[in-house]
Scaffold this motif. Structure first.
Motif, short mmCIF file in Angstrom:
data_model
loop_
_atom_site.label_atom_id
_atom_site.label_comp_id
_atom_site.label_asym_id
_atom_site.label_seq_id
_atom_site.Cartn_x
_atom_site.Cartn_y
_atom_site.Cartn_z
N GLU A 154 -30.17 -4.95 -13.80
CA GLU A 154 -30.55 -6.30 -14.17
C GLU A 154 -29.71 -6.73 -15.37
O GLU A 154 -29.50 -5.95 -16.28
N THR A 155 -29.28 -7.95 -15.34
CA THR A 155 -28.37 -8.41 -16.39
C THR A 155 -29.10 -9.22 -17.45
O THR A 155 -29.83 -10.14 -17.13
N THR A 156 -28.91 -8.85 -18.71
CA THR A 156 -29.37 -9.71 -19.79
C THR A 156 -28.14 -10.12 -20.59
O THR A 156 -27.04 -9.70 -20.27
N GLY A 203 -18.70 -6.72 -16.66
CA GLY A 203 -19.88 -5.90 -16.92
C GLY A 203 -20.09 -5.61 -18.39
O GLY A 203 -21.15 -5.13 -18.79
N LYS A 251 -20.16 -7.72 -13.10
CA LYS A 251 -19.99 -6.27 -13.02
C LYS A 251 -18.53 -5.90 -13.24
O LYS A 251 -17.65 -6.74 -13.09
N ARG A 278 -23.45 -4.61 -23.72
CA ARG A 278 -22.35 -5.56 -23.57
C ARG A 278 -21.76 -5.80 -24.95
O ARG A 278 -22.45 -6.27 -25.84
N THR A 312 -26.93 -4.52 -19.55
CA THR A 312 -27.32 -4.40 -18.16
C THR A 312 -28.33 -3.26 -18.14
O THR A 312 -28.06 -2.21 -18.72
#
Lengths: 484, 239
Positions: A26-28, A259, A104, A42, A32
């Motif tokens: 899941e990406t915030t 990503g 990603k 990140r 991730t």
């Protein structure tokens, strides 16, 4: 191309395709979160993203191409760079949309494989790796030219060529080996160093171009050279656009680190579009300044380091030295950024088991994927040895342009099918015209290349497809798969 | 969730960073966020390192969790792969409203905890977390007065602190005070810390990380080879 692969596993079909778990969590904005609950930080901000884009691109467009481009298209080479910028922008917008939907590692490969299945994915993934290898080799030949120019400048006698290997190529090879070794060693602070180099370059260019513009417009009283804008007609303008397109390959490299990008929905589009605009403007101005200083035919004869003479004519010896140093830095930073992107591209295909997993294994001692880096550095060094600036540049562009075309197609396919997982936070303005024109222009540009480049490019693609059918035919991709 | 007594314990598990039992004991009464982290160079994608090392990382981290739990502690484990460890610590400290961050150093036995006190400003959070430490170590309240004339002020500061610790439930027999005159406080603290098990200090700037990685805590940790607990003193009230 399958010859280049380390086919260590005798029965590749057996277990390596078990479960390519690719849909990583899941990406915030800052991380991730993976299925296993681990967080991937990140760490690249907007300025970091711009640096990757600008740092990759600037080496070629300003420090290698102006002489070659002006020689074949006249002052209209500025238009060639302009065309390149427009095409790059038309592709950067769809790429940005796809990147925000799929932030990603792997960039273009990831989007195309998820949107259009594993065959297209494999061809693009392997072509992206080799395209970046060609691009890196091209930058390193440029580096060789600058290193040689430095020798000449400090008055050393020109050493003899070593057999078939020209001196320029030899210097490029040395630099390629050094960069690969540094990457394998996991040098710390490469990002900071890259930031500093790009800022320095932009500073030097700002001074040089400002003086150049002021002079070219005649404010300093020097008559600038009047010349026909496009002395050779439209054809060379377009073929030059195809040649110099290598100067715009950097924006897609931002997608390969998607990503690791902070706040991806904001920073990815800004960094991609922003870096294309910045370098596009710089290129056009550079050509304008260069063709105002010298007749374009003379520029053509000066070759890769023509811009040094332009700087000398405006700013004297200090100007020439500043541009020489800038050229060394710029070509090295472009090569370095491309090596890293190529290794990311290999990682992305090996994660999906399209090539053996071993390729992207990280060694615990240095924390780097040494085999992937060697698979980038090795072929690069061989290609640098050929010393063919224009061929290397065009093949690199060819392989990227195919990917750009497919990125645009992928965008249209995904928008039409609109699968549940496809939720881009940035939407391409002017859909469907922008991706349609961008895709068509990308493929169209290939038509203007030299036949040799087209043949080599096609050969690479056919090789990639062959590899897919031999090795990876039964790969099923997880995460946004559309194989049915 | 404002957790004055929550501690972030970053451990580079894959580097085999050790955690002594006495340190675990000391942290058994506070809420620990155990952060297993792996810092990777820019050449490697975080996903790439995750693919390869995550299992190993989780397994090792579980061992640490067991260690904490066997000492009666409460632990929330987290694992992070990052290019920039300090940035990660900072993010998590803010996210979880962490009270203090531990700079790990091997500490074979912790009989004494050194608590250098600069002034009245950050006293509360520092003493709250000190009082919450387990394992009944001796607590040395320490002040370096800049000059002889300021000795009296320092003395008063230390008595206030001692009284506050007592009110927080610390046995007065465990509390000692140490007052010296020195114009190089970091140096004085490092010297005093060399034969202690743990140092508890307050951060100066709002950012924990600045202090951990370039400033006082780092220098103290390095000079004394002791673990240092850096108390965040300027936490914004947000959540």
């Amino acid at each position: 191309m399958s010859d280049d692969q380390p086919t260590a596993s005798e029965a590749p079909q057996a277990d390596s395709h078990a479960d390519p778990a690719v849909d990583i969590g899941e990406t915030t904005d800052e991380t991730t979160v993976t299925e296993e609950g681990s967080e991937l930080e990140r760490t690249i901000g907007l300025s970091g993203g711009l640096t990757i884009g600008i740092g990759t691109m600037i080496g070629a467009g300003i420090f290698v191409f102006p002489g070659l481009a002006a020689g074949s298209a006249g002052p209209a080479a500025a238009a060639s760079f302009g065309i390149g910028a427009v095409v790059a922008l038309l592709v950067a917008l769809p790429t940005a949309e796809l990147a925000t939907a799929m932030p990603k590692s792997g960039g273009g490969y990831y989007f195309i494989s998820r949107g259009m299945g594993s065959l297209f994915g494999a061809v693009v993934g392997l072509s992206l790796w080799l395209g970046l290898v060609f691009a890196t080799a091209f930058y390193l030949v440029g580096f060789g030219e600058y290193a040689l120019a430095v020798f000449v400048e400090i008055g050393l006698p020109r050493p003899p060529d070593l057999g078939p290997l020209s001196l320029v190529a030899g210097l490029g090879v040395l630099c390629g080996i050094a960069l690969t070794a540094l990457s394998v060693g996991g040098t710390e602070n490469t990002t900071k160093l890259q930031n500093a180099i790009v800022s320095l370059l932009l500073g030097i260019l700002a001074v040089f171009l400002t003086v150049g513009i002021v002079d070219a417009l005649g404010f300093l009283g020097n008559e600038s050279t009047p010349e026909t804008f496009a002395p050779f007609g439209l054809g060379p303008v377009l073929s030059t656009a195809a040649l110099v397109f290598t100067s715009y390959l950097g924006f897609a490299q931002i997608a390969t680190v998607a990503g690791e990008m902070k706040d991806p929905s904001r920073n990815l589009p800004l960094a991609m579009v922003g870096s294309v605009i910045v370098v596009g403007v710089l290129y056009v101005v550079t050509i304008f300044v260069a063709t105002s200083a010298f007749p374009s035919q003379e520029l053509g004869e000066m070759g890769e380091t023509a811009i040094v003479e332009v700087a000398r004519s405006y700013l004297g010896l200090p100007g020439a030295i500043a541009i020489l140093i800038a050229g060394l830095f710029a070509t090295v930073s472009s090569a370095n950024a491309s090596i890293l992107s190529a290794s990311r591209a290999l990682y992305a295909v090996s994660r999906d088991a399209l090539v053996p997993k071993e390729v992207s294994r990280v060694n615990l001692r240095y924390g780097t994927p040494h085999l992937a880096l060697a698979l980038v550095g090795g072929p690069t060094v061989l290609l640098v040895g050929t010393g063919q600036t224009e061929l290397l540049a065009e093949v690199a562009s060819f392989l990227h342009l195919i990917m750009y075309g497919l990125i645009c197609v992928t965008l249209i396919v995904l928008r039409r099918k609109s699968p549940d997982w496809y939720k881009p936070t940035f939407r391409t303005p002017g859909y469907p015209v922008v991706p349609a024109v961008g895709g068509a222009a990308s493929i169209g540009m290939i038509a203007f290349m030299q036949p040799t480049s087209q043949v080599v490019g096609l050969f690479v693609m056919v090789g990639a497809a062959g590899w897919y059918f031999l090795y990876a035919r039964d790969v099923r991709l997880k995460g946004g798969e559309m194989n049915e | 969730m404002s957790n004055a007594t929550s501690v972030l314990v970053p451990v580079a598990v894959l580097q085999g960073e050790a955690m002594s039992e006495s340190l675990v004991d000391l942290l058994s009464n506070v809420e620990v966020t155990l952060l297993g982290y792996h810092e990777i160079p820019d050449q490697t994608a975080t996903e790439q390192a995750h693919d390869q090392f995550n299992e190993q990382m989780q397994r090792k981290l579980d061992e640490y969790v067991d260690l904490f739990e066997s000492h009666g502690g409460t632990v929330t484990p987290r694992t992070v792969f990052t290019h920039d460890a300090p940035e990660t610590f900072k993010r998590i400290a803010i996210e979880q409203d962490i009270g203090a961050i531990l700079v790990t150093n091997p500490a074979p036995a912790i009989d004494r905890v050194l608590v250098p006190i600069r002034g009245p400003v950050n006293l509360d959070p520092i003493l709250t977390i000190t009082a919450a430490l387990g394992g009944d170590p001796e607590i040395v309240l320490f002040h370096a007065a800049p000059s002889e004339e300021q000795r009296a002020d320092g003395d008063e500061l230390l008595s206030t602190a001692a009284a506050q610790l007592e009110a927080g439930g610390v046995d007065p027999d465990r509390i000692t005070r140490q007052l010296i005159v020195s114009d190089a406080p970091i140096r004085a603290i490092s010297d005093a810390a060399t034969d202690t098990g743990l140092v508890v200090i307050g951060e100066k700037e709002p950012s924990v990380v600045d202090i951990i990685f370039g400033d006082a805590a780092d220098r103290i940790a390095e000079a004394s080879a002791s673990p240092v607990l850096v108390v965040r003193t300027d936490r914004p009230d947000e959540d």
